[in-house]
Design an enzyme around this catalytic site. Structure first.
Site, PDB file in Angstrom:
ATOM      1  N   ASP A  11     -46.035  14.796  50.401  1.00  0.00           N
ATOM      2  CA  ASP A  11     -46.052  13.988  49.179  1.00  0.00           C
ATOM      3  C   ASP A  11     -47.417  14.155  48.499  1.00  0.00           C
ATOM      4  O   ASP A  11     -48.452  13.830  49.086  1.00  0.00           O
ATOM      5  CB  ASP A  11     -45.826  12.530  49.597  1.00  0.00           C
ATOM      6  CG  ASP A  11     -45.849  11.565  48.430  1.00  0.00           C
ATOM      7  OD1 ASP A  11     -46.164  11.974  47.289  1.00  0.00           O
ATOM      8  OD2 ASP A  11     -45.558  10.386  48.682  1.00  0.00           O
ATOM      9  N   ASN A  25     -44.042  14.807  31.212  1.00  0.00           N
ATOM     10  CA  ASN A  25     -43.313  15.200  29.998  1.00  0.00           C
ATOM     11  C   ASN A  25     -44.254  14.998  28.810  1.00  0.00           C
ATOM     12  O   ASN A  25     -45.359  14.462  28.969  1.00  0.00           O
ATOM     13  CB  ASN A  25     -42.017  14.408  29.841  1.00  0.00           C
ATOM     14  CG  ASN A  25     -42.275  12.924  29.786  1.00  0.00           C
ATOM     15  OD1 ASN A  25     -42.949  12.444  28.865  1.00  0.00           O
ATOM     16  ND2 ASN A  25     -41.782  12.169  30.761  1.00  0.00           N
ATOM     17  N   GLY A  33     -39.084  11.785  39.275  1.00  0.00           N
ATOM     18  CA  GLY A  33     -39.663  12.830  40.117  1.00  0.00           C
ATOM     19  C   GLY A  33     -41.107  12.565  40.507  1.00  0.00           C
ATOM     20  O   GLY A  33     -41.499  11.431  40.780  1.00  0.00           O
ATOM     21  N   ASP A  35     -43.704  12.666  38.691  1.00  0.00           N
ATOM     22  CA  ASP A  35     -44.365  11.851  37.662  1.00  0.00           C
ATOM     23  C   ASP A  35     -44.240  10.348  38.013  1.00  0.00           C
ATOM     24  O   ASP A  35     -45.241   9.607  38.044  1.00  0.00           O
ATOM     25  CB  ASP A  35     -43.683  12.156  36.314  1.00  0.00           C
ATOM     26  CG  ASP A  35     -44.428  11.631  35.104  1.00  0.00           C
ATOM     27  OD1 ASP A  35     -45.526  11.087  35.276  1.00  0.00           O
ATOM     28  OD2 ASP A  35     -43.899  11.773  33.984  1.00  0.00           O
ATOM     29  N   THR A 119     -39.680  22.680  38.589  1.00  0.00           N
ATOM     30  CA  THR A 119     -38.563  23.090  39.468  1.00  0.00           C
ATOM     31  C   THR A 119     -37.597  21.954  39.812  1.00  0.00           C
ATOM     32  O   THR A 119     -36.628  22.168  40.529  1.00  0.00           O
ATOM     33  CB  THR A 119     -39.073  23.698  40.798  1.00  0.00           C
ATOM     34  OG1 THR A 119     -39.782  22.683  41.522  1.00  0.00           O
ATOM     35  CG2 THR A 119     -39.981  24.877  40.553  1.00  0.00           C
ATOM     36  N   GLY A 120     -37.858  20.748  39.305  1.00  0.00           N
ATOM     37  CA  GLY A 120     -36.961  19.615  39.554  1.00  0.00           C
ATOM     38  C   GLY A 120     -36.074  19.373  38.350  1.00  0.00           C
ATOM     39  O   GLY A 120     -35.234  20.212  37.999  1.00  0.00           O
ATOM     40  N   VAL A 121     -36.314  18.250  37.682  1.00  0.00           N
ATOM     41  CA  VAL A 121     -35.537  17.856  36.500  1.00  0.00           C
ATOM     42  C   VAL A 121     -35.496  18.969  35.441  1.00  0.00           C
ATOM     43  O   VAL A 121     -34.473  19.152  34.781  1.00  0.00           O
ATOM     44  CB  VAL A 121     -36.175  16.586  35.874  1.00  0.00           C
ATOM     45  CG1 VAL A 121     -35.469  16.192  34.585  1.00  0.00           C
ATOM     46  CG2 VAL A 121     -36.134  15.430  36.858  1.00  0.00           C
TER      47      VAL A 121
HETATM   48  N1  AR6 Z   1     -44.845  15.124  45.929  1.00  0.00           N
HETATM   49  C1  AR6 Z   1     -44.718  16.468  45.764  1.00  0.00           C
HETATM   50  N2  AR6 Z   1     -43.690  17.039  45.106  1.00  0.00           N
HETATM   51  C2  AR6 Z   1     -42.746  16.218  44.598  1.00  0.00           C
HETATM   52  C3  AR6 Z   1     -42.815  14.801  44.713  1.00  0.00           C
HETATM   53  C4  AR6 Z   1     -43.924  14.267  45.425  1.00  0.00           C
HETATM   54  N3  AR6 Z   1     -44.082  12.947  45.590  1.00  0.00           N
HETATM   55  N4  AR6 Z   1     -41.713  14.271  44.103  1.00  0.00           N
HETATM   56  C5  AR6 Z   1     -40.991  15.319  43.622  1.00  0.00           C
HETATM   57  N5  AR6 Z   1     -41.605  16.475  43.923  1.00  0.00           N
HETATM   58  P1  AR6 Z   1     -39.972  17.058  38.938  1.00  0.00           P
HETATM   59  P2  AR6 Z   1     -40.246  18.776  36.555  1.00  0.00           P
HETATM   60  C6  AR6 Z   1     -41.219  17.861  43.601  1.00  0.00           C
HETATM   61  O1  AR6 Z   1     -38.540  16.772  38.612  1.00  0.00           O
HETATM   62  O2  AR6 Z   1     -39.115  19.643  37.004  1.00  0.00           O
HETATM   63  C7  AR6 Z   1     -40.135  13.765  35.162  1.00  0.00           C
HETATM   64  O3  AR6 Z   1     -39.201  12.787  34.811  1.00  0.00           O
HETATM   65  C8  AR6 Z   1     -39.763  18.138  43.300  1.00  0.00           C
HETATM   66  O4  AR6 Z   1     -39.020  18.271  44.498  1.00  0.00           O
HETATM   67  O5  AR6 Z   1     -40.814  15.936  39.384  1.00  0.00           O
HETATM   68  O6  AR6 Z   1     -41.494  19.438  36.055  1.00  0.00           O
HETATM   69  C9  AR6 Z   1     -41.184  14.003  34.085  1.00  0.00           C
HETATM   70  O7  AR6 Z   1     -41.487  12.815  33.398  1.00  0.00           O
HETATM   71  C10 AR6 Z   1     -39.857  19.444  42.552  1.00  0.00           C
HETATM   72  O8  AR6 Z   1     -39.988  20.534  43.471  1.00  0.00           O
HETATM   73  O9  AR6 Z   1     -40.736  17.733  37.667  1.00  0.00           O
HETATM   74  C11 AR6 Z   1     -40.510  15.011  33.202  1.00  0.00           C
HETATM   75  O10 AR6 Z   1     -39.629  14.386  32.284  1.00  0.00           O
HETATM   76  C12 AR6 Z   1     -41.185  19.326  41.788  1.00  0.00           C
HETATM   77  O11 AR6 Z   1     -41.878  18.226  42.401  1.00  0.00           O
HETATM   78  C13 AR6 Z   1     -39.693  15.849  34.169  1.00  0.00           C
HETATM   79  O12 AR6 Z   1     -39.453  15.011  35.299  1.00  0.00           O
HETATM   80  C14 AR6 Z   1     -41.061  19.065  40.304  1.00  0.00           C
HETATM   81  O13 AR6 Z   1     -39.956  18.197  40.041  1.00  0.00           O
HETATM   82  C15 AR6 Z   1     -40.485  17.042  34.650  1.00  0.00           C
HETATM   83  O14 AR6 Z   1     -39.649  17.846  35.425  1.00  0.00           O
END
Ligand code: AR6
Length: 170
Positions: A11, A25, A33, A35, A119-121
């Site tokens: 984490d 964002n 996520g 954020d 790589t998430g949302v």
């Molecule tokens: N520690 C490390 N990695 C994490 C954690 C954590 N606590 N939580 C999630 N991840 P994402 P994006 C990983 O969706 O795709 C938000 O709503 C996750 O598994 O957090 O850049 C923002 O406000 C994935 O591999 O970010 C934006 O609207 C990675 O972090 C949007 O999401 C990124 O996933 C940004 O989307």
């Protein structure tokens, strides 16, 4: 340069590097996520400071304090939303890493932790995102003398293996 890079499973909000990077964002006003996790762990003051920043363009980066986090600073960057690869996604993702590292070095920070931005949302294919992340970081470290540690913090085993393989190949 590779000796300055660490791959960590876990984490990002628990890391004690000088700065952690937030995959934010364009509003910089929080979200889900990583954020959401960073805002929860840092506390309400982070949102108050973010409100003064007037958002952030895709590929750019802005810095705030870390408040209740172990990390002293948060660098907020906005990754591209994946829409097939033909809309400059790779260039924007490279800019996220390059601009975050530049901001860290300009502030004299020596260590920084990145999540796998987009790589998430935002749906960026992890294999492609990891290649771009490693290339951007190695390219920055070639000419920088401030930053001594760059961590890639992976939330899942798949992302961890992708980074391990990519780094071994680079
Ligand atoms: N520690 C490390 N990695 C994490 C954690 C954590 N606590 N939580 C999630 N991840 P994402 P994006 C990983 O969706 O795709 C938000 O709503 C996750 O598994 O957090 O850049 C923002 O406000 C994935 O591999 O970010 C934006 O609207 C990675 O972090 C949007 O999401 C990124 O996933 C940004 O989307």
């Amino acid at each position: 340069m590779k000796d300055k890079i660490k791959i960590i499973k876990g984490d990002i909000t628990k890391r004690d590097t000088d700065a952690i990077v937030n995959a934010a964002n364009r509003t910089l006003l929080g979200g889900g996520g990583v954020d959401g996790a960073i805002h929860r762990a840092a506390g309400k003051e982070l949102l108050l400071e973010c409100r003064t920043l007037n958002g952030c363009e895709t590929g750019s980066a802005k810095i705030t304090k870390g408040y209740n986090l172990k990390a002293k600073y948060v660098i907020h960057t906005v990754g591209p939303v994946w829409s097939g690869g033909g809309r400059g996604e790779e260039k924007f993702l490279t800019s996220c890493y390059a601009n975050s590292l530049t901001l860290a070095a300009e502030n004299g920070l020596k260590s920084i932790s990145f999540p796998a931005i987009s790589t998430g949302v935002y749906g960026y294919p992890p294999e492609k995102a990891v290649k771009t992340a490693v290339a951007a970081v190695l390219s920055f470290l070639k000419t920088d003398s401030v930053i001594h540690t760059v961590e890639f913090v992976c939330f899942d085993d798949q992302t961890y293996s992708l980074y391990e393989n990519e780094l071994a190949r680079s």
